[in-house]
Design a protein around this motif. Structure first.
Motif, PDB file in Angstrom:
ATOM      1  N   LYS A 282      57.825  24.193  29.867  1.00  0.00           N
ATOM      2  CA  LYS A 282      57.602  23.119  28.970  1.00  0.00           C
ATOM      3  C   LYS A 282      57.779  22.753  28.034  1.00  0.00           C
ATOM      4  CE  LYS A 282      52.025  22.903  31.728  1.00  0.00           C
ATOM      5  NZ  LYS A 282      51.544  23.387  30.901  1.00  0.00           N
ATOM      6  N   ALA A 283      58.437  21.600  27.241  1.00  0.00           N
ATOM      7  CA  ALA A 283      58.761  21.455  26.138  1.00  0.00           C
ATOM      8  C   ALA A 283      58.173  22.405  24.867  1.00  0.00           C
ATOM      9  CB  ALA A 283      58.511  19.812  25.764  1.00  0.00           C
ATOM     10  N   SER A 284      58.828  22.841  24.061  1.00  0.00           N
ATOM     11  CA  SER A 284      58.131  23.940  22.650  1.00  0.00           C
ATOM     12  C   SER A 284      59.375  23.618  21.852  1.00  0.00           C
ATOM     13  CB  SER A 284      58.579  25.882  23.916  1.00  0.00           C
ATOM     14  OG  SER A 284      59.627  26.147  24.030  1.00  0.00           O
ATOM     15  N   SER A 285      58.869  24.555  21.371  1.00  0.00           N
ATOM     16  CA  SER A 285      59.867  25.000  19.963  1.00  0.00           C
ATOM     17  C   SER A 285      59.349  26.303  19.316  1.00  0.00           C
ATOM     18  CB  SER A 285      58.920  24.258  18.576  1.00  0.00           C
ATOM     19  OG  SER A 285      59.172  22.494  18.896  1.00  0.00           O
ATOM     20  N   LEU A 286      59.946  27.050  18.757  1.00  0.00           N
ATOM     21  CA  LEU A 286      60.646  28.243  18.034  1.00  0.00           C
ATOM     22  C   LEU A 286      60.904  28.128  17.250  1.00  0.00           C
ATOM     23  CD1 LEU A 286      60.877  31.274  18.975  1.00  0.00           C
ATOM     24  CD2 LEU A 286      62.830  30.753  19.991  1.00  0.00           C
ATOM     25  N   SER A 287      61.248  29.245  15.602  1.00  0.00           N
ATOM     26  CA  SER A 287      61.415  29.977  14.968  1.00  0.00           C
ATOM     27  C   SER A 287      61.156  31.099  15.048  1.00  0.00           C
ATOM     28  CB  SER A 287      60.089  29.092  13.540  1.00  0.00           C
ATOM     29  OG  SER A 287      59.368  28.411  13.809  1.00  0.00           O
TER      30      SER A 287
END
Length: 325
Positions: A282-287
């Protein structure tokens, strides 16, 4: 001063901030001095990068003769690795795998990597604030803060050697001014007796290693059928490549594409590859400290946008990418 209208719409973009001639001249002079120092000084040093609880260190040798630059970076933490960069030639030695990788890259700047160019547009999006002086790794340094004029980019606190302007410490600051990541020399020997021919000899010695030569094919996003429907203020395309196809990543004719943008300080990469249900979720974001990443599926493609900018900025790139009809 204009800012992104973050409260009402986090993706709304303000007009280009206005810049006075004096502001532009001041930041241009300072950035040019820093840029020239990063190219011309010979030095040996140990630098440490810290991000949250993570910390890494490496030793660096750098020398310049005329238009020729070479540097060697030897990791001191994590898996052993040696990286040599001679102008646009990059050679990476991976001793544990007995692999050496030879690549040709358009340099976006050597360590500490803050300055991509002496682009005069930088003054449109950052202003300079002086914060005094401090000793770093045994040298006297001036402290300067580059404050973004909008919320589409991070700020930087930079320590530059007083005599010539070499960057000796760098902090990346989030949109609230908090430190995301720090890189600093813990020891530094300026004007060190670094020999270019010796580093070149080490760079070319690959006995006992398997040599890999990934070929990056220079192209344009348009030629690959992609367009950014709305430009992100300050960021201009600087290069675009097709990466080698592998059984796991692509089929011939649909090689992964990397499209690189820069505002002169920060850079953003858009990676596009065919969607694979086995590898892409799935679409995701990461820092990860200063580095942010976001992913999304776009029709039959998987898009990854990565850079040292706020996630809001990455989403502008991700949502603005379109397949040409």
């Amino acid at each position: 001063m204009n800012y992104v209208a973050a409260q009402s719409d986090p993706l709304a973009v303000a007009p280009v901030p206005s810049t006075t001639a004096a502001e532009s001249r001041s930041i241009d002079d300072w950035l040019t001095r820093m840029h020239e120092a990063s190219k011309s000084r010979a030095y040996i040093g140990t630098f440490v990068v810290s991000s949250g609880e993570a910390m890494s260190s490496a030793k660096i040798w750098h020398v310049c003769e005329g238009n020729q630059q070479i540097e060697r970076v030897e990791t001191l933490t994590g898996p052993p690795r040696s990286i040599f960069r001679h102008n646009d030639q990059v050679v990476t030695f991976l001793p544990e795998q007995k692999v050496v990788r030879r690549e040709k890259r358009e340099s976006l700047g050597l360590f500490p990597g803050i300055l991509q160019s002496t682009d005069r547009r930088i003054a449109d999006f950052y202003k300079v604030r002086l914060e005094g002086a401090e000793r770093v790794a045994g040298v006297d340094a001036d402290i300067v803060v580059l404050v973004p004029k909008d919320r589409l980019r991070f700020g930087y606190r930079i320590w530059t050697e007083q005599k010539n302007g070499l960057v000796v410490k760098l902090q990346t600051l989030d949109t609230d001014g908090q430190v995301l990541e720090q890189a600093a020399f813990s020891e530094l020997q300026l004007d060190a007796p670094v020999k270019m021919d010796k580093l070149l000899q080490m760079m070319g010695k690959a006995d006992g290693y398997r040599v890999e030569k990934p070929v990056l094919v220079k192209t344009t996003a348009g030629a690959q059928g992609w367009v950014l429907k709305a430009p992100v203020p300050g960021f201009k395309p600087v290069s675009c490549y097709k990466r080698p196809a592998t059984p796991a990543s692509a089929i011939v004719g649909q090689e992964p594409m990397q499209w690189i943008f820069s505002d002169g300080l920060a850079s953003v990469s858009i990676f596009v590859e065919p969607f694979d249900r086995q590898r892409h979720g799935k679409a995701s974001s990461l820092s990860m400290g200063a580095t942010q990443a976001t992913t999304r599926q776009l029709d039959a493609y998987w898009v990854t946008v990565m850079g040292e900018v706020p996630l809001t900025t990455l989403r502008l790139f991700a949502n603005g990418l379109e397949r040409m009809k």
